[in-house]
Design an enzyme around this catalytic site. Sequence first.
Site, short mmCIF file in Angstrom:
data_model
loop_
_atom_site.label_atom_id
_atom_site.label_comp_id
_atom_site.label_asym_id
_atom_site.label_seq_id
_atom_site.Cartn_x
_atom_site.Cartn_y
_atom_site.Cartn_z
N TYR B 109 0.83 -1.20 0.00
CA TYR B 109 0.00 0.00 0.00
C TYR B 109 0.87 1.25 0.00
CZ TYR B 109 -4.26 -2.58 1.33
OH TYR B 109 -5.34 -3.40 1.37
N TYR B 148 -0.70 -9.72 0.87
CA TYR B 148 0.40 -9.19 1.66
C TYR B 148 0.43 -9.82 3.04
CZ TYR B 148 -2.85 -5.88 3.94
OH TYR B 148 -3.87 -5.31 4.63
N ARG B 158 -2.92 -11.77 4.05
CA ARG B 158 -4.27 -11.37 3.66
C ARG B 158 -4.54 -11.81 2.22
NH1 ARG B 158 -7.68 -7.81 4.94
NH2 ARG B 158 -8.97 -9.64 4.60
N HIS B 161 -7.47 -8.25 -1.96
CA HIS B 161 -8.78 -7.62 -1.74
C HIS B 161 -8.74 -6.16 -2.14
CE1 HIS B 161 -6.53 -6.89 2.00
NE2 HIS B 161 -7.17 -5.73 2.02
N HIS B 163 -10.67 -2.62 -0.83
CA HIS B 163 -11.55 -2.01 0.18
C HIS B 163 -12.61 -1.16 -0.51
CE1 HIS B 163 -8.98 -2.83 3.75
NE2 HIS B 163 -8.00 -2.79 2.88
#
Lengths: 185, 243
Positions: B109, B148, B158, B161, B163
């Site tokens: 991110y 990640y 995780r 995905h 958000h």
Amino acid sequence: MRYETTPSQTVGPYLRIGLEWPDGPFAAAEGTPGGFWIRGTVRDGAGEPVTDALVETWQAAPDGRFDHPDDPRGAVSRPGFRGLGRCPTDASGEYRIHTVKPGPVPGPDGPQAPHIDVSVFARGMLHRVVTRIYFPEEEAANAADPVLSAIPADRRPTVVASRDGADYRFDIRLQGRDETVFFDI
Amino acid sequence: MTERAPGQPSGYIRDHGVHPPLDSPGYRSTALRHPKRDLVLLPHMLTEVTAPLLGEDRVGESDNDLTRQHADEPLGQRIIVHGRVRDSDGRPVTHTLVEIWQANAAGRYRHVADNWPAPLDPNFTGVGRTMTDAQGRYRFVTIQPGAYPWRNHDNAWRPAHIHFSLFGRAFTQRLVTQMYFPGDPLFFQDPIWNSIPDPGARERLVARYDHDATEPEWALAYEWDIVLRGREATPFESEVDDE
């Protein structure tokens, strides 16, 4: 046809990249007559500041009306008033919202006390929690408010802001001693 | 305009059983962040059945195309993500803001606190915004996010995905969630995914590969519909969905 609703998931630790707006904290524009700040710290069950939360607020305008077709009195738009405040918490767990005092909103048996609906999102929260901010100087209206009256008396102070000069403070405790009252909505 | 008396709006259906419990020990960060006291019932009144009806002014020109926000294109598999936003009565949720954020193709991110050793992409911010149209449809162009690692449990990863954040038309409809990809091998060990009590409800967070929506020689496509809470009772309405 009925559709099953979509489940909630956490905002995760990186919510700021997606949900921070430069004008987010301004439910009412800077310089609005009667404008003030509401500031507060979000804390966890250990009393530690929550530095990766998002606080969102939603409220009526000073005359108690909403810019929305479901307001039976009709939608009214006001330049400089959005009604929505949105602020991530900073490194000390503090958020701030610039707004104006909401007017009384109709309730089932007369007007509700002036209030602001609040959502809190954070890493470690799989769904938002919801609370309300009430105003300390509204003693009579608060005493008659149907939502406040449904809260056990010893817990009511957790949803009433405190004066801070010309502004207000509203701290949020997610868990533990002095846990903020959260609502089932 | 509805014909309800002031202060007597119809409320929204409570759907608590669908959502993960705030106290989900498998996701360690929930331990100190879930209320322990009973929630107080909040009847749905005007503040709860209204919401900010934000306009196109919240959305910039390239906000719905995460591959065109920089000088060059980001690395990764280009994908179209599209779908409809409805309420549980099947009514489209029109002209409502949809916000997304995600990791880059390597699973990193663009956030100051994300410093695991995967590369940042100078051409990818990972943030998108769009409005649903008059049928409740939304569409983004982005790249496939990577998985990640995190430190929740031993060798925790995780699943990939995106958000999503939506306001809907009422404070009660506010939803923040995550969209996942079909066939992800990481679901079994993900406490965030597994926090949703009903396995069938978990599946509602998984997008469908949509070959019909692909663009030949350009992008793959996924379809993902979102359902927000519907009204408890349909009030007598003369308004149309579209104002």
